[in-house]
Design a protein around this motif. Structure first.
Motif, PDB file in Angstrom:
ATOM      1  N   PHE A 140      -5.549  -7.619   9.457  1.00 30.79           N
ATOM      2  CA  PHE A 140      -5.933  -6.211   9.590  1.00 30.79           C
ATOM      3  C   PHE A 140      -4.699  -5.329   9.501  1.00 30.79           C
ATOM      4  CE2 PHE A 140      -6.783  -2.607  12.613  1.00 30.79           C
ATOM      5  CZ  PHE A 140      -7.657  -1.912  11.773  1.00 30.79           C
ATOM      6  N   ILE A 141      -4.829  -4.227   8.782  1.00 31.84           N
ATOM      7  CA  ILE A 141      -3.739  -3.264   8.701  1.00 31.84           C
ATOM      8  C   ILE A 141      -4.295  -1.872   8.995  1.00 31.84           C
ATOM      9  CG2 ILE A 141      -4.027  -2.899   6.203  1.00 31.84           C
ATOM     10  CD1 ILE A 141      -0.974  -2.519   6.048  1.00 31.84           C
ATOM     11  N   GLU A 142      -3.518  -1.071   9.707  1.00 34.36           N
ATOM     12  CA  GLU A 142      -3.896   0.315   9.965  1.00 34.36           C
ATOM     13  C   GLU A 142      -2.649   1.195   9.876  1.00 34.36           C
ATOM     14  OE1 GLU A 142      -5.080   1.415  13.983  1.00 34.36           O
ATOM     15  OE2 GLU A 142      -4.262  -0.466  14.758  1.00 34.36           O
ATOM     16  N   PHE A 143      -2.872   2.444   9.537  1.00 33.62           N
ATOM     17  CA  PHE A 143      -1.775   3.404   9.415  1.00 33.62           C
ATOM     18  C   PHE A 143      -2.371   4.804   9.448  1.00 33.62           C
ATOM     19  CE2 PHE A 143      -2.898   1.542   5.291  1.00 33.62           C
ATOM     20  CZ  PHE A 143      -3.437   2.640   4.635  1.00 33.62           C
ATOM     21  N   PRO A 144      -1.555   5.822   9.698  1.00 35.38           N
ATOM     22  CA  PRO A 144      -2.072   7.194   9.766  1.00 35.38           C
ATOM     23  C   PRO A 144      -2.686   7.645   8.438  1.00 35.38           C
ATOM     24  CG  PRO A 144       0.093   7.055  10.779  1.00 35.38           C
ATOM     25  CD  PRO A 144      -0.125   5.756  10.085  1.00 35.38           C
ATOM     26  N   ALA A 145      -3.906   8.142   8.503  1.00 40.60           N
ATOM     27  CA  ALA A 145      -4.545   8.678   7.301  1.00 40.60           C
ATOM     28  C   ALA A 145      -3.914  10.020   6.951  1.00 40.60           C
ATOM     29  CB  ALA A 145      -6.042   8.843   7.544  1.00 40.60           C
ATOM     30  N   SER A 146      -3.952  10.360   5.671  1.00 41.84           N
ATOM     31  CA  SER A 146      -3.346  11.619   5.231  1.00 41.84           C
ATOM     32  C   SER A 146      -4.056  12.107   3.978  1.00 41.84           C
ATOM     33  CB  SER A 146      -1.848  11.419   4.952  1.00 41.84           C
ATOM     34  OG  SER A 146      -1.664  10.428   3.941  1.00 41.84           O
ATOM     35  N   LEU A 147      -3.691  13.289   3.546  1.00 40.57           N
ATOM     36  CA  LEU A 147      -4.247  13.867   2.328  1.00 40.57           C
ATOM     37  C   LEU A 147      -3.174  13.922   1.249  1.00 40.57           C
ATOM     38  CD1 LEU A 147      -6.310  16.789   3.888  1.00 40.57           C
ATOM     39  CD2 LEU A 147      -7.171  14.587   3.044  1.00 40.57           C
ATOM     40  N   PRO A 148      -3.555  13.717  -0.015  1.00 42.43           N
ATOM     41  CA  PRO A 148      -4.886  13.322  -0.474  1.00 42.43           C
ATOM     42  C   PRO A 148      -5.238  11.913   0.032  1.00 42.43           C
ATOM     43  CG  PRO A 148      -3.295  13.120  -2.255  1.00 42.43           C
ATOM     44  CD  PRO A 148      -2.577  13.785  -1.129  1.00 42.43           C
ATOM     45  N   PRO A 149      -6.525  11.617   0.218  1.00 44.34           N
ATOM     46  CA  PRO A 149      -6.933  10.369   0.870  1.00 44.34           C
ATOM     47  C   PRO A 149      -6.963   9.160  -0.074  1.00 44.34           C
ATOM     48  CG  PRO A 149      -8.864  11.628   0.320  1.00 44.34           C
ATOM     49  CD  PRO A 149      -7.680  12.463  -0.114  1.00 44.34           C
ATOM     50  N   ILE A 150      -5.934   9.026  -0.865  1.00 37.03           N
ATOM     51  CA  ILE A 150      -5.905   7.979  -1.894  1.00 37.03           C
ATOM     52  C   ILE A 150      -4.770   6.997  -1.619  1.00 37.03           C
ATOM     53  CG2 ILE A 150      -5.623   7.503  -4.359  1.00 37.03           C
ATOM     54  CD1 ILE A 150      -6.735  10.338  -4.866  1.00 37.03           C
ATOM     55  N   MET A 186       0.826  -1.199   0.000  1.00 38.98           N
ATOM     56  CA  MET A 186       0.000   0.000   0.000  1.00 38.98           C
ATOM     57  C   MET A 186       0.867   1.258   0.000  1.00 38.98           C
ATOM     58  SD  MET A 186      -2.920  -1.426   2.653  1.00 38.98           S
ATOM     59  CE  MET A 186      -4.238  -0.382   2.036  1.00 38.98           C
ATOM     60  N   ARG A 187       0.597   2.136  -0.962  1.00 42.48           N
ATOM     61  CA  ARG A 187       1.398   3.349  -1.137  1.00 42.48           C
ATOM     62  C   ARG A 187       0.516   4.580  -1.235  1.00 42.48           C
ATOM     63  NH1 ARG A 187       3.822  -0.410  -4.815  1.00 42.48           N
ATOM     64  NH2 ARG A 187       6.013  -0.872  -4.311  1.00 42.48           N
ATOM     65  N   LYS A 188       1.056   5.703  -0.777  1.00 39.05           N
ATOM     66  CA  LYS A 188       0.422   6.989  -1.031  1.00 39.05           C
ATOM     67  C   LYS A 188       0.643   7.358  -2.489  1.00 39.05           C
ATOM     68  CE  LYS A 188       1.397   8.801   3.637  1.00 39.05           C
ATOM     69  NZ  LYS A 188       2.030   9.913   4.388  1.00 39.05           N
ATOM     70  N   VAL A 189      -0.008   8.425  -2.933  1.00 39.68           N
ATOM     71  CA  VAL A 189       0.138   8.836  -4.330  1.00 39.68           C
ATOM     72  C   VAL A 189       1.560   9.277  -4.651  1.00 39.68           C
ATOM     73  CG1 VAL A 189      -2.281   9.435  -4.675  1.00 39.68           C
ATOM     74  CG2 VAL A 189      -0.721  11.135  -3.737  1.00 39.68           C
ATOM     75  N   ASN A 190       2.327   9.677  -3.626  1.00 37.93           N
ATOM     76  CA  ASN A 190       3.717  10.081  -3.860  1.00 37.93           C
ATOM     77  C   ASN A 190       4.679   8.891  -3.883  1.00 37.93           C
ATOM     78  OD1 ASN A 190       3.936   9.342  -1.186  1.00 37.93           O
ATOM     79  ND2 ASN A 190       4.471  11.390  -0.416  1.00 37.93           N
ATOM     80  N   GLY A 191       4.132   7.680  -3.737  1.00 33.01           N
ATOM     81  CA  GLY A 191       4.959   6.480  -3.801  1.00 33.01           C
ATOM     82  C   GLY A 191       5.432   5.961  -2.459  1.00 33.01           C
ATOM     83  N   GLU A 192       5.207   6.695  -1.374  1.00 28.91           N
ATOM     84  CA  GLU A 192       5.637   6.248  -0.051  1.00 28.91           C
ATOM     85  C   GLU A 192       4.830   5.025   0.391  1.00 28.91           C
ATOM     86  OE1 GLU A 192       5.459   7.740   4.614  1.00 28.91           O
ATOM     87  OE2 GLU A 192       5.082   9.171   2.992  1.00 28.91           O
ATOM     88  N   VAL A 193       5.547   3.982   0.799  1.00 31.87           N
ATOM     89  CA  VAL A 193       4.878   2.771   1.275  1.00 31.87           C
ATOM     90  C   VAL A 193       4.393   2.993   2.709  1.00 31.87           C
ATOM     91  CG1 VAL A 193       5.145   0.326   1.834  1.00 31.87           C
ATOM     92  CG2 VAL A 193       6.247   1.267  -0.215  1.00 31.87           C
ATOM     93  N   VAL A 194       3.095   2.773   2.946  1.00 33.47           N
ATOM     94  CA  VAL A 194       2.539   2.934   4.295  1.00 33.47           C
ATOM     95  C   VAL A 194       2.369   1.596   5.007  1.00 33.47           C
ATOM     96  CG1 VAL A 194       1.380   5.101   3.760  1.00 33.47           C
ATOM     97  CG2 VAL A 194       0.176   2.933   3.380  1.00 33.47           C
TER      98      VAL A 194
END
Length: 257
Positions: A186-196, A164-172
């Protein structure tokens, strides 16, 4: 006199037979009765309405005998002896059987929960609860992939992982053990913007795509303090070939867990 004796004899025989029926059939039969109940929670996203029948008898709410969208129905009945009850869900227009369930006295109060749309059925929805968010601001996910290999025909039958990656390519994070019939970890991580989130689907414990020579990425939304049950769904193009994997269906939007 003979006629009177014959009538008395006939009456006696009928009485004996009646008592035998009562003693040997009616009483034991009555004693074996057991109340039953089925709790039905579903969501029908098909274009057509669906009908639910128990032992061939269509369930109704007043004059309504078919359902579309949210379904909430409790039905009480009686088990006779060891006989089972059969619940069938069908498309009202085409009469196509969507699913069938057998109810038994071993579990007299049972629950049927499902989500259905064209070419997709998720059963036992309420058996798996969304993961519990442990930190304020996190987004949580569990995944299931019932249409795995439906169009891709990849030949791979093991569990999948999702990078799972943010739009900037960072793996969360990487979610593990996505199954065809079982939910992932189950996986959880800090939500951020943009929410994609862009999730790459790979074979379990590898970085190799489950479809040889083709990177498979699906896109979804994340929401702070919300936990999702996401249904992954292979989609086809106009020629019936594999197109992509959709991740827009979140069962939490349709059911009360």
């Amino acid at each position: 006199m003979k006629t009177k004796i014959s009538k008395i004899l006939l009456f006696s025989i009928v009485l004996i037979l009646f008592q035998a029926c009562v003693n040997e059939d009616m009483v034991p039969y009555y004693e074996k009765q057991q109340p039953g109940k089925v709790v039905i929670r579903g969501y029908n996203a098909q274009k057509d309405s669906i009908q639910i029948a128990v032992d061939g008898k269509i369930l109704k709410d007043g004059k309504i005998d078919a359902y579309i969208k949210k379904i909430s129905k409790d039905h009480e009945f009686v088990f006779y002896g060891d006989k089972t009850k059969v619940v069938e869900i069908t498309n009202k227009i085409s009469k196509k059987l969507i699913s069938s369930y057998t109810l038994t006295t071993e579990k007299p109060i049972d629950t049927i929960s499902f989500y259905t749309k064209e070419e997709l059925l998720i059963e036992n929805v309420l058996a798996t609860k969304p993961g519990k968010i442990t930190k304020t601001g996190n987004a949580g996910f569990k995944f299931i992939f019932p249409t795995l290999n439906k169009y891709s025909a990849s030949g791979y039958t093991g569990k999948l992982d999702g990078i799972m990656r943010k739009v900037n390519g960072e793996v969360v994070g990487t979610v593990k053990n996505i199954g065809k019939d079982t939910y992932s970890d189950f996986i959880e991580f800090p939500a951020s913007l943009p929410p994609i989130i862009r999730m790459e689907l790979v074979k379990h414990n590898t970085t190799e795509s489950y479809i040889n020579g083709k990177q498979v990425i699906t896109i979804m939304l994340m929401t702070a303090n919300k936990s999702r049950l996401v249904v992954l769904d292979e989609r086809k193009d106009e020629n019936g070939k594999f197109l992509n994997v959709d991740a827009s269906l979140n069962l939490v939007d349709y059911f009360d867990f």
